[in-house]
Design a protein around this motif. Sequence first.
Motif: not given
Length: 432
Positions: A407-411
């Motif tokens: 999720v962090i990588a996408w955000i």
Amino acid sequence: MTEFISIRDCAKHVDEEVKMHVWLTDKRSSGKIIFLQLRDGTAFFQGVVRKNDVSEEAFAAAKSLHQEASMIVTGTVHKDERSKFGFELQVSNLEVISNREGYPIGNKEHGIDFLLDHRHLWLRSRRPFAIMQIRNTLFKATVDFFEKEGFVKFDAPIFMHSAPEGTTELFHTEYFDHDAYLSQSGQLYGEVGAEAFGKIFTFGPTFRAEPSKTRRHLTEFWMMEPEMAWMHQDESLDLQERFLAYITKQVLDKNQYELSLLGRDPEKLRPTTEGNFVRLDYGEAVKMLQEDGRDFKWGDDFGAPDEAFISEQFDRPFFIVNYPTSIKPFYMKKNPENPKTYLCADVLAPEGYGEIMGGSERESDYDILKQQIEEAGLTMSDYDWYLDLRRYGSVPHSGFGMGFERVIAWICKLDHVREAIPFPRMMNRLEP
Ligand code: 4AD
Ligand code: MG
């Protein structure tokens, strides 16, 4: 007495004299003026030391500073429209605490291996700083969201006696005179929690011996797993949508500065905050791949390139629902409308990121679950306690798992999940 403030609080202290605990990230001087790039863990900004405004000793001290020197600075906060941060400090004094030459990370480009070898220092730089601040926002937003929704935080163990989802990808360890494994998911324990507390979520590290070197896999990653008694799959999808909309909104509200440090366009995240995630049937996703000329049959599992292709077509996360039973784990509930599929869904992030969450309704019938354990070729005695949840007071229930670093990588629009966790663990990396 002059008050100590953090850089982030500058806006509340414009034109006031303040003190700060800071480190030097960079320095530039032109004769009578020295520009100090400072950080304190809350933000980065510039301190300006003018020869005419400070003592001779202070000016000499400023001149002698090396990168990552630590110090206490005193000065006046000014607005500075030219900087990303918006403020700067007119320095009136500085007290150096530590000042040693030779900090290995400079302002030139370093290779990723060098940076990862120096992760213990690299975390001080702007980019990791921004990512970790966003990670922190997402963590707090997750806890707040589930608190508001009436969930209890419930902790699953990490040492496991058996392998709930099959033994591949499991880290084996010795446990006194037994074998043990490191947890690959807290889910089965989460189901215990759901029957005891109604709605729970676990949040902790999980481990997978992924021999792959991909952009999406760590061997140690954080997973957040909610489990809801009395909840069917459709309501779980609604919850997942509300959850992602909420945490994304929190990042947009709190981390504009960090997004700008990363060069991440916040508008790309805006659609997610509106909800309305598409629910794409697995069969429709298969058709999309076939229409693109890919060699893909109903029953195949999506590879990373397949997920990337589909996920590039969306501007916000979306669900792929009802996967074939053959490619998903035994505990899922079969889809009554097509028993070749489960009542399950993965959430794929847009912009090519692919799977960030996965979940299902759980099989709550004792006999059917027992049969599914048998069909999966698992050792029945390992699941005796799990079957108790179906023996006594079994109820319909659903849950899902979020891969936090995904999720962090996408955000943050990262190329690789290794930047989404302070100390990444991968096949070829166990240090620092
Ligand atoms: O899809 P997974 O394997 O699902 C489960 O473990 C279920 N027990 C979850 C549940 O229903 N409670 O893993 C869940 C998520 C994936 O969607 C992915 O985002 C992430 O965990 N994930 C990884 N993240 C980083 N590195 C890895 N090696 C990962 N493997 C899975
Ligand atoms: Mg999955």
